[in-house]
Enzyme design. Structure first.
Site, PDB file in Angstrom:
ATOM      1  N   ASP A 273      49.928 -44.468 -22.380  1.00  0.00           N
ATOM      2  CA  ASP A 273      49.781 -45.754 -21.697  1.00  0.00           C
ATOM      3  C   ASP A 273      50.826 -45.995 -20.623  1.00  0.00           C
ATOM      4  OD1 ASP A 273      47.570 -46.704 -23.168  1.00  0.00           O
ATOM      5  OD2 ASP A 273      48.878 -47.012 -24.876  1.00  0.00           O
TER       6      ASP A 273
ATOM      7  N   HIS B 235      55.587 -43.111 -30.214  1.00  0.00           N
ATOM      8  CA  HIS B 235      54.285 -42.750 -30.770  1.00  0.00           C
ATOM      9  C   HIS B 235      54.470 -42.337 -32.208  1.00  0.00           C
ATOM     10  CE1 HIS B 235      50.376 -40.817 -31.174  1.00  0.00           C
ATOM     11  NE2 HIS B 235      50.019 -41.508 -30.117  1.00  0.00           N
TER      12      HIS B 235
HETATM   13  N1  ACO Z   1      60.862 -49.424 -27.659  1.00  0.00           N
HETATM   14  C1  ACO Z   1      62.034 -49.557 -28.357  1.00  0.00           C
HETATM   15  N2  ACO Z   1      62.202 -49.110 -29.615  1.00  0.00           N
HETATM   16  C2  ACO Z   1      61.158 -48.521 -30.210  1.00  0.00           C
HETATM   17  C3  ACO Z   1      59.916 -48.343 -29.545  1.00  0.00           C
HETATM   18  C4  ACO Z   1      59.797 -48.817 -28.225  1.00  0.00           C
HETATM   19  N3  ACO Z   1      58.651 -48.677 -27.557  1.00  0.00           N
HETATM   20  N4  ACO Z   1      59.046 -47.728 -30.369  1.00  0.00           N
HETATM   21  C5  ACO Z   1      59.709 -47.513 -31.528  1.00  0.00           C
HETATM   22  N5  ACO Z   1      60.978 -47.983 -31.430  1.00  0.00           N
HETATM   23  C6  ACO Z   1      62.050 -47.888 -32.432  1.00  0.00           C
HETATM   24  C7  ACO Z   1      61.740 -48.787 -33.616  1.00  0.00           C
HETATM   25  O1  ACO Z   1      62.283 -50.092 -33.439  1.00  0.00           O
HETATM   26  C8  ACO Z   1      62.420 -48.014 -34.743  1.00  0.00           C
HETATM   27  O2  ACO Z   1      63.808 -48.218 -34.641  1.00  0.00           O
HETATM   28  P1  ACO Z   1      64.733 -48.281 -35.971  1.00  0.00           P
HETATM   29  O3  ACO Z   1      64.614 -46.928 -36.604  1.00  0.00           O
HETATM   30  O4  ACO Z   1      66.090 -48.610 -35.462  1.00  0.00           O
HETATM   31  O5  ACO Z   1      64.142 -49.370 -36.833  1.00  0.00           O
HETATM   32  C9  ACO Z   1      62.154 -46.565 -34.385  1.00  0.00           C
HETATM   33  O6  ACO Z   1      62.010 -46.553 -32.953  1.00  0.00           O
HETATM   34  C10 ACO Z   1      60.903 -45.973 -35.039  1.00  0.00           C
HETATM   35  O7  ACO Z   1      59.791 -46.744 -34.627  1.00  0.00           O
HETATM   36  P2  ACO Z   1      58.578 -47.213 -35.546  1.00  0.00           P
HETATM   37  O8  ACO Z   1      58.253 -48.628 -35.221  1.00  0.00           O
HETATM   38  O9  ACO Z   1      58.859 -46.857 -36.980  1.00  0.00           O
HETATM   39  O10 ACO Z   1      57.441 -46.284 -35.022  1.00  0.00           O
HETATM   40  P3  ACO Z   1      55.908 -46.380 -35.402  1.00  0.00           P
HETATM   41  O11 ACO Z   1      55.445 -44.993 -35.546  1.00  0.00           O
HETATM   42  O12 ACO Z   1      55.670 -47.301 -36.554  1.00  0.00           O
HETATM   43  O13 ACO Z   1      55.250 -47.084 -34.118  1.00  0.00           O
HETATM   44  C11 ACO Z   1      54.389 -47.369 -31.943  1.00  0.00           C
HETATM   45  C12 ACO Z   1      54.710 -46.383 -33.082  1.00  0.00           C
HETATM   46  C13 ACO Z   1      53.545 -48.539 -32.491  1.00  0.00           C
HETATM   47  C14 ACO Z   1      53.592 -46.652 -30.881  1.00  0.00           C
HETATM   48  C15 ACO Z   1      55.719 -47.913 -31.370  1.00  0.00           C
HETATM   49  O14 ACO Z   1      56.482 -46.829 -30.847  1.00  0.00           O
HETATM   50  C16 ACO Z   1      55.490 -48.963 -30.285  1.00  0.00           C
HETATM   51  O15 ACO Z   1      55.311 -50.133 -30.601  1.00  0.00           O
HETATM   52  N6  ACO Z   1      55.500 -48.557 -28.973  1.00  0.00           N
HETATM   53  C17 ACO Z   1      55.256 -49.489 -27.896  1.00  0.00           C
HETATM   54  C18 ACO Z   1      53.770 -49.805 -27.817  1.00  0.00           C
HETATM   55  C19 ACO Z   1      52.960 -48.661 -27.276  1.00  0.00           C
HETATM   56  O16 ACO Z   1      53.296 -48.059 -26.253  1.00  0.00           O
HETATM   57  N7  ACO Z   1      51.845 -48.396 -27.953  1.00  0.00           N
HETATM   58  C20 ACO Z   1      50.895 -47.344 -27.545  1.00  0.00           C
HETATM   59  C21 ACO Z   1      50.916 -46.212 -28.528  1.00  0.00           C
HETATM   60  S1  ACO Z   1      49.896 -44.901 -27.988  1.00  0.00           S
HETATM   61  C22 ACO Z   1      48.336 -45.461 -28.252  1.00  0.00           C
HETATM   62  O17 ACO Z   1      48.020 -46.079 -29.214  1.00  0.00           O
HETATM   63  C23 ACO Z   1      47.407 -45.173 -27.249  1.00  0.00           C
END
Ligand code: ACO
Length: 428
Positions: free
Chosen positions: A363, A306
């Protein structure tokens, strides 16, 4: 504490006020930076940008805290209902018994939609995504209430109470009608029932067979909706505020919110979680292969991570328990719940997830509850939209009521070609 902060650019210092919120959050107010220095701040994805001041919802992501108008989400989940929380989010206070009754009445009174709109459903192919239908129908709804969708702020605000109750009511009816249309089933008209009871009736009753909720589906759904009621400046709410900042009416603004919610990084994640759990189940995996793929960057563990929470999402904790109790009450054993629990455990012990502070979000468990109630996966994000409606409405109201609110218009750093001269077709 200092109440100003300084930015040094080259040899020059620029001083800016520091804004402090009621929970002690601080922001450097750089609104005059460009005028003073010619420089803008660059913050792609807005991870470090405060786009507004808001009284509605407070999140402390580091400590897994979520409060609406000061009330902790755990207390609301324990004691409140979706409609009461909706009133709290929209109007700022827990309603009196009389006000809550009047609001419920308004919602009930508005539960059917103009029969002219029934024909709109005929125009969609049965394969249309329910979110496409929902956003179109919400925007079209405004056309039936021109006095509430005038794009004249004063006039739209004069009708605000009516519009808010109408949208909270009709979004649920449109959602149920979308499902019936897609299934080729006749529409079921609303009945004199409570909010979620009426939704389940419009979804699952048949002319020859009234839906009976004998497993607490209405209660579980009410909790699901309440936990989605608002979540400060997320992607869809910021979209609603963006559209509202141009002066657009509430119908148009929430319709845009539905589109923003649709994507898998936001509300669409609840569908993606179930698809992921089903894939793991079908492959006979215990989740470890999926975790390894996520660590290599080949997949994302849906329902994890998140932008704001760097701790357990408090809503996921509540929903995890609720998923267990609804499955137990139905007497259903869903292997996907076991996979989800194993996946969660494995991820929480894995260095990749620990170091990145990736925890289950709202979620992760919500889809299991919806699935247990019998709601098809394709409708999951629509369910999120029904729940988020109060938050969108409250945020629209904050913009519309603020006489100082300006159109939202970020700047950019241009990286395209510099000036060049037009070439005639035969010279290219
Ligand atoms: N699985 C594996 N790795 C992940 C995940 C995940 N679900 N989420 C983030 N990471 C990793 C990224 O690859 C990144 O790694 P790095 O530093 O080696 O490059 C690091 O964690 C930081 O992640 P970001 O992408 O910078 O986080 P951001 O804040 O931009 O994205 C998000 C947040 C979109 C929620 C992301 O965590 C994601 O895509 N999660 C899965 C989808 C999801 O569950 N979305 C619902 C969010 S809650 C809502 O909107 C209701």
């Amino acid at each position: 504490m200092e109440n100003t902060g300084t930015i040094r650019l080259g040899n020059e210092n620029f001083e800016f006020p520091i804004i402090v919120g009621t929970e002690g959050e601080k922001a450097l107010d750089t609104r005059t930076l460009r005028a003073k220095s010619g420089c803008i701040t660059f913050d792609e994805g807005y991870g470090n940008t405060g786009s507004c001041m808001s009284d509605i919802t407070f999140i402390d992501g580091e400590n897994g805290i979520l409060r609406h108008r000061g009330y902790p989400i755990e207390q609301l989940a324990e004691n409140s209902s979706f409609l009461e929380t909706a009133m709290l989010v929209i109007y700022g206070e827990l309603p009196s018994e009389e006000n809550l009754r009047a609001f419920r009445q308004q919602v009930r009174k508005n539960s059917s939609i103009h029969t002219g709109m029934h024909s709109h459903f005929d125009g969609f192919p049965s394969g249309a995504h329910p979110m496409a239908i929902l956003s179109s129908m919400l925007n079209s709804l405004g056309a039936y209430y021109p006095e509430m969708s005038s794009n004249d702020r004063e006039q739209d605000l004069a009708h605000f109470d009516e519009t808010a109750a109408l949208l909270i009511s009709k979004v649920r009816t449109i959602a149920a009608m979308t499902y019936r249309m897609k299934m080729g089933l006749p529409f079921v008209y609303p009945a004199d029932k409570r909010y979620t009871g009426n939704f389940l009736h419009m979804m699952f009753s048949e002319p020859y067979n009234e839906y009976v909720d004998d497993h607490g589906a209405g209660k579980a759904l009410d909790l699901f909706l309440m936990l989605h009621a608002d979540h400060e400046q997320n992607c869809s709410t910021s979209t609603v505020r963006m559209v509202a900042s141009g002066g657009a009416n509430l119908f148009a603004s929430v319709s845009a919110g539905v589109c923003a919610l649709w994507g898998p990084s936001h509300g669409g994640a609840n569908m993606a979680v179930i698809k992921m759990l089903e894939e793991i189940h079908a492959a006979g995996d215990d989740g470890s292969r999926f975790i390894e793929a996520a660590k290599k960057g080949e997949a994302k563990l849906m329902g994890f991570g998140h932008r704001v929470y760097k701790n357990y999402d408090p809503r996921a904790k509540i929903l995890g328990k609720s998923a267990e109790s609804i499955l137990e009450s139905i007497g259903m054993e869903d292997p996907l719940l076991d996979i989800a629990r194993r996946l969660e455990q494995a991820a929480l012990e894995d260095d990749y997830f620990i170091s990145r502070k990736l925890y289950p979000n709202v979620d992760f468990y919500s889809g299991l509850i919806l699935k247990a109630i019998g709601i098809p996966v394709e409708m999951f994000t629509v369910m999120f939209a029904i729940g988020r409606m109060p938050g969108w409405i409250a945020n629209w109201k904050e913009i519309a009521e603020n006489p100082k609110s300006r159109i939202h218009r970020p700047r950019q750093i241009y990286t395209g070609s510099t000036k060049r001269d037009y070439l005639a077709l035969d010279q290219r």
